[in-house]
Motif scaffolding. Sequence first.
Motif, mmCIF file in Angstrom:
data_model
loop_
_atom_site.group_PDB
_atom_site.id
_atom_site.type_symbol
_atom_site.label_atom_id
_atom_site.label_comp_id
_atom_site.label_asym_id
_atom_site.label_seq_id
_atom_site.Cartn_x
_atom_site.Cartn_y
_atom_site.Cartn_z
ATOM 1 N N MET A 1 25.246 19.607 60.266
ATOM 2 C CA MET A 1 24.235 18.702 59.773
ATOM 3 C C MET A 1 24.544 17.258 60.183
ATOM 4 S SD MET A 1 21.440 18.682 58.244
ATOM 5 C CE MET A 1 20.354 18.038 57.050
ATOM 6 N N SER A 2 25.820 16.926 60.226
ATOM 7 C CA SER A 2 26.173 15.555 60.575
ATOM 8 C C SER A 2 25.828 15.259 62.038
ATOM 9 C CB SER A 2 27.645 15.305 60.276
ATOM 10 O OG SER A 2 28.413 15.182 61.400
ATOM 11 N N ASP A 3 25.950 16.267 62.935
ATOM 12 C CA ASP A 3 25.545 16.074 64.329
ATOM 13 C C ASP A 3 24.053 15.814 64.432
ATOM 14 O OD1 ASP A 3 28.088 16.400 65.299
ATOM 15 O OD2 ASP A 3 27.830 18.512 65.807
ATOM 16 N N PHE A 4 23.283 16.534 63.644
ATOM 17 C CA PHE A 4 21.831 16.351 63.647
ATOM 18 C C PHE A 4 21.469 14.940 63.183
ATOM 19 C CE2 PHE A 4 17.765 16.531 61.330
ATOM 20 C CZ PHE A 4 16.941 16.861 62.385
ATOM 21 N N LEU A 5 22.080 14.493 62.116
ATOM 22 C CA LEU A 5 21.802 13.150 61.591
ATOM 23 C C LEU A 5 22.271 12.071 62.574
ATOM 24 C CD1 LEU A 5 22.649 13.650 57.825
ATOM 25 C CD2 LEU A 5 20.394 13.528 58.897
ATOM 26 N N THR A 6 23.370 12.318 63.261
ATOM 27 C CA THR A 6 23.838 11.382 64.286
ATOM 28 C C THR A 6 22.822 11.306 65.424
ATOM 29 O OG1 THR A 6 26.137 11.842 63.736
ATOM 30 C CG2 THR A 6 25.709 10.849 65.881
ATOM 31 N N GLY A 7 22.280 12.452 65.818
ATOM 32 C CA GLY A 7 21.242 12.470 66.854
ATOM 33 C C GLY A 7 20.014 11.681 66.438
ATOM 34 N N ILE A 8 19.575 11.849 65.200
ATOM 35 C CA ILE A 8 18.422 11.093 64.681
ATOM 36 C C ILE A 8 18.738 9.596 64.697
ATOM 37 C CG2 ILE A 8 17.002 10.653 62.628
ATOM 38 C CD1 ILE A 8 16.293 13.261 63.934
ATOM 39 N N ALA A 9 19.958 9.242 64.302
ATOM 40 C CA ALA A 9 20.354 7.830 64.294
ATOM 41 C C ALA A 9 20.314 7.237 65.698
ATOM 42 C CB ALA A 9 21.750 7.670 63.686
ATOM 43 N N PHE A 10 20.833 7.978 66.684
ATOM 44 C CA PHE A 10 20.787 7.489 68.065
ATOM 45 C C PHE A 10 19.350 7.347 68.558
ATOM 46 C CE2 PHE A 10 25.317 8.853 68.701
ATOM 47 C CZ PHE A 10 25.784 7.594 69.007
ATOM 48 N N PHE A 11 18.508 8.281 68.186
ATOM 49 C CA PHE A 11 17.095 8.188 68.548
ATOM 50 C C PHE A 11 16.479 6.906 67.976
ATOM 51 C CE2 PHE A 11 12.700 8.811 67.195
ATOM 52 C CZ PHE A 11 12.094 8.991 68.426
ATOM 53 N N LEU A 12 16.748 6.626 66.715
ATOM 54 C CA LEU A 12 16.204 5.419 66.088
ATOM 55 C C LEU A 12 16.745 4.149 66.744
ATOM 56 C CD1 LEU A 12 16.282 6.508 62.344
ATOM 57 C CD2 LEU A 12 14.267 6.224 63.803
#
Length: 62
Positions: A1-12
């Motif tokens: 889950m933390s990888d997914f949230l990191t990906g969303i953060a990079f997208f933002l």
Amino acid sequence: MSDFLTGIAFFLIIEGLVYALAPSVLRRMAEYLPQISEQQLRVCGLAAVALGVVMVWFIRGA
């Protein structure tokens, strides 16, 4: 889950940089977008998804 949230953060972060550094380019792209067919947009979207999956696969060391 933390990888997914990191990906969303990079997208933002990347999305925010586009709005902050090149708003005029973004406006021109938005004006041009209705001229592109749905099929072409769909193909480009699927290509971007495939490229992203391949990149993650290589980065993770499949």
